[in-house]
Design an enzyme around this catalytic site. Structure first.
Site, PDB file in Angstrom:
ATOM      1  N   HIS A 126       0.171  94.910  23.839  1.00 18.85           N
ATOM      2  CA  HIS A 126       1.515  94.343  24.000  1.00 18.85           C
ATOM      3  C   HIS A 126       2.222  94.437  22.657  1.00 18.85           C
ATOM      4  CE1 HIS A 126       0.587  91.490  27.621  1.00 18.85           C
ATOM      5  NE2 HIS A 126       1.374  92.474  28.023  1.00 18.85           N
ATOM      6  N   CYS A 176       1.937  84.702  22.207  1.00 17.33           N
ATOM      7  CA  CYS A 176       1.703  84.947  23.640  1.00 17.33           C
ATOM      8  C   CYS A 176       1.782  83.654  24.447  1.00 17.33           C
ATOM      9  CB  CYS A 176       0.310  85.512  23.876  1.00 17.33           C
ATOM     10  SG  CYS A 176      -0.056  86.996  22.981  1.00 17.33           S
TER      11      CYS A 176
HETATM   12  N1  ARG Z   1      -5.163  88.351  29.037  1.00 20.50           N
HETATM   13  C1  ARG Z   1      -3.753  88.541  28.919  1.00 20.50           C
HETATM   14  C2  ARG Z   1      -3.399  89.976  29.296  1.00 20.50           C
HETATM   15  O1  ARG Z   1      -4.185  90.846  29.010  1.00 20.50           O
HETATM   16  C3  ARG Z   1      -3.283  88.233  27.535  1.00 20.50           C
HETATM   17  C4  ARG Z   1      -1.813  88.292  27.408  1.00 20.50           C
HETATM   18  C5  ARG Z   1      -1.347  88.125  26.023  1.00 20.50           C
HETATM   19  N2  ARG Z   1       0.067  88.015  25.999  1.00 20.50           N
HETATM   20  C6  ARG Z   1       0.862  88.623  25.135  1.00 20.50           C
HETATM   21  N3  ARG Z   1       2.125  88.385  25.177  1.00 20.50           N
HETATM   22  N4  ARG Z   1       0.405  89.513  24.304  1.00 20.50           N
HETATM   23  O2  ARG Z   1      -2.400  90.219  29.881  1.00 20.50           O
END
Ligand code: ARG
Length: 704
Positions: free
Chosen positions: A168, A264
């Site tokens: 991300h 996050c």
């Molecule tokens: N386990 C989640 C995923 O893989 C973690 C999300 C983390 N969020 C972020 N905005 N980076 O989607």
């Protein structure tokens, strides 16, 4: 407390690592402690509450990642673009977030069903509100970016993520107050890094090293001059503090196990709108068409790989699979790229694969005029070895003098239009050159599975490099082909380096020439020198060719040879005067086989025949190569590459070298007609002659 900033969070009541959808989750299923997670989350919550109002969305059973509210959507003013999760595991969160947004008075925009976008996890506003940075590559699709620009009326800058640990954008990139940027550059491709550097001046960039990046240092909540994050190194802390920020660290190890941290776990739902910022997006798309044995030949795979590797994305809008073995398939693919420039790079690579780009409607090629001799307009289309056609005045014209790395010059005469491949240095003022990628296509003859596998076809040997095991079989094929070319009055060119002599191949190559298997010879100064040294003095670079040991004073031999030939005036004269009585150069002269020796900086002498003007040498090579059916490249990387560039597709090429890297480089023309053989070149030549002799005796038997 800054009352006008609101942040959405979701308590970790149901948080756990239940599945694996990113590398951090691997090995962590059910490994996080609920108790510690709650404690860490609470801590973060209380810290943030000191600087902003925290809104809460009700956690839901069965969607453990809902704590990561950054992925709920992307908010600007009253508008929100709802996330469309890439992984089914998280899609269940969508309705809950949608409900929260609706209940809180937001205008909810929803993307088309199959277009993933993961909200503020992948889209971050410049903190001055000037533009939106949007990530793609893992979770969000590039094609979602134009929607963001349109719906939120903002400028979108697309950044491509290339390291799956940083899947991300908010895991490796964090815009801060006052135009600062905290980020980990290696998570992005070079185009994206260029874009970042263009928009953010050096003194505003805070570079995060890998050690901090993997602790989610970039996953920071920034509220005015405060930054809140997981533990970071003292060095990074100092660098951030120096820029005037107050650093607050709070452990978030339990959330790291799911691949998330401070940022996050939050979603800023008050993003101010700037009046003078409006929709703008550089993402462009185009449709390309491909035809042929797309699956069979792996062409489809290769094309889609090119798109992704170069930073684009694609959508197959039509795929008509040829049902019979012999029937070709057709495909229409929509390509998107983050900028026109990246698009052009992608399209020109696809053109090389035989794809045709079809902008809205078919268009002619774009032309620009040469204003300085020997210099092309920028952005000229760089030619390849493949037969190429250019669309001029609605008609497709075949390009002549096809070669690699040239420009295409268009001339309109009374009798019609001509398109010609020209080297940059040959361009003349006023000539029209094809620029961009519109109206250009390369023509591939679609070969069916059968055609490609016909054993008597040369292409049977295609498929790159072979070593030891297949060498004999390949040599048999090559011998057959050379015999065939000779019987048909065709043309074989040999490009050879001095290794041919050092490995004892001289006598074999001499015989090939004598027996009519070679129609021209290309090389450098050295092969001729060592060949003549061997015939005059029995040594090659001072080494006795029969005993394989250096001769005393032998290192001077080649200079004596050069001197003698210089005295004679030319190689031909040296042969005529009886100075040279055998060997490769002797056979060339005696059998009227034209040769060209191209000089280089290391040449001794040179021989009177060697072209020290390289442009002249290139011209002579290219003249001699005209009409060639097959080229044998024997242990000479530079001369072979030079020859490869001058030669259009369709000419069979055999590259022999002991160094696999050279062979791979030379035989990788992406075409069926080149074959690489990793072996000792002297050995190769001796095998080749054996095979040719076999063919001859069989042939004589047949006619007697
Ligand atoms: N386990 C989640 C995923 O893989 C973690 C999300 C983390 N969020 C972020 N905005 N980076 O989607």
């Amino acid at each position: 407390m800054t009352q006008d900033i609101r942040i959405l969070m979701c308590a970790p009541d149901h948080y756990d690592v239940d599945y694996v959808i990113n590398p951090w989750m691997e090995g962590n299923i059910h490994k996080s402690s609920q108790e510690r997670a709650v404690e860490q989350w609470e801590k973060l919550y209380h810290i943030i509450k000191e600087y902003a109002i925290v809104d809460l969305v009700t956690p839901q059973k069965g969607v453990p990642d809902m704590v990561f509210t950054a992925n709920a959507g992307l908010v600007l003013g009253d508008n929100v673009v709802l996330s469309r999760f890439y992984h089914p595991e998280r899609q269940g969160e969508e309705p809950f977030f949608k409900q929260w947004f609706e209940e809180n008075g937001f205008n909810v925009y929803e993307l088309p069903k199959d277009l993933p976008f993961e909200g503020a996890g992948d889209a971050l506003f410049d903190r001055e509100g000037r533009w939106l940075w949007a990530g793609y590559g893992f979770r969000s699709e590039l094609d979602s970016h134009p929607y963001l620009a349109k719906w939120l009326d903002t400028e979108v800058l697309s950044l491509r993520l290339i390291d799956n640990r940083f899947y991300h954008l908010d895991t490796c990139f964090c815009p801060l107050t006052d135009g600062y940027l905290l980020y980990y550059p290696s998570a992005f491709d070079s185009y994206s890094n260029g874009l970042i550097e263009m928009r953010v001046p050096e003194e505003k960039r805070i570079i995060v090293e890998e050690a901090d990046a993997v602790n989610f240092a970039c996953n920071t909540v920034n509220i005015n001059d405060v930054v809140i994050m997981n533990k970071i190194t003292p060095d990074l802390e100092q660098r951030i503090t120096e820029k005037g920020f107050k650093v607050i660290q709070t452990p978030l190890t339990e959330f790291l196990k799911a691949g998330g941290a401070a940022k996050c776990l939050t979603l800023r739902v008050t993003e101010p709108i700037l009046d003078d910022v409006h929709a703008n997006v550089t993402v462009t798309s185009r449709v390309i068409k491909m035809e042929g044995h797309l699956l069979d030949s792996g062409l489809m795979n290769r094309a889609l790989d090119v798109v992704v590797k170069e930073g684009g994305s694609f959508k197959v809008i039509n795929f008509d699979l040829g049902v019979e073995r012999q029937s070709p398939s057709t495909a229409e693919v929509r390509i998107s790229a983050p900028s026109v420039q990246v698009m052009e790079d992608i399209i020109s690579l696809l053109i090389d694969l035989g794809a045709v780009s079809t902008p809205e409607k078919e268009s002619d090629a774009n032309l620009e005029t040469v204003i300085k001799a020997g210099v092309s307009p920028d952005d000229f289309y760089v030619t390849t070895i493949y037969p190429t056609e250019v669309r001029i005045n609605g008609y497709w014209e075949r390009v002549t003098k096809q070669r690699m790395d040239g420009a295409i010059v268009i001339e309109e005469h009374q009798e019609g239009v001509t398109a010609t491949c020209k080297l940059l240095r040959d361009l003349e003022v006023g000539e029209k050159v094809v620029v961009g990628v519109d109206g250009i296509r390369t023509v591939r003859s679609p070969k069916s599975r059968e055609q490609r596998n016909q054993p008597q076809e040369f292409s049977f040997m295609s498929g790159g490099v072979s070593s030891e095991r297949r060498v004999e079989l390949l040599v048999e094929q090559i011998a057959w082909e050379m015999r065939h070319i000779r019987d048909q009055g065709g043309k074989v060119a040999v490009v050879a380096g001095p290794v041919v002599i050092h490995t004892g191949g001289s006598e074999h190559l001499s015989r090939l020439i004598r027996n009519g298997y070679v129609q021209c010879l290309l090389g450098g100064n050295a092969i001729a020198v060592h060949d003549m040294e061997q015939s005059m003095m029995g040594t090659s670079l001072g080494v006795d060719m029969r005993k394989g040991i250096p001769v005393r004073g032998g290192h001077r031999h080649h200079l004596k040879v050069i001197n003698a030939v210089r005295r004679a005036g030319s190689i031909a004269e040296a042969v005529n005067q009886g100075l040279i009585t055998k060997g490769i150069m002797y056979e060339c002269v005696k059998n009227n086989i034209p040769f060209c020796l191209a000089g280089s900086i290391r040449d001794d002498g040179p021989l009177p025949d060697t072209y020290m003007d390289l442009i002249k040498a290139q011209e002579e090579y290219s003249r001699l190569l005209k009409g060639t059916d097959m080229i044998l490249m024997l242990s000479s990387m530079l001369h072979s590459i030079g020859v490869g560039n001058m030669t259009p597709a369709g000419v069979k090429m055999v590259c022999v070298d002991i160094n696999p890297a050279v062979v791979t480089k030379l035989s990788d023309r992406g075409s069926v007609e080149s074959v690489g053989i990793v072996t000792d070149v002297g050995l190769f030549l001796s095998l080749l002659l054996q095979q040719l002799d076999k063919l001859t005796s069989r042939y004589e038997l047949a006619i007697s």
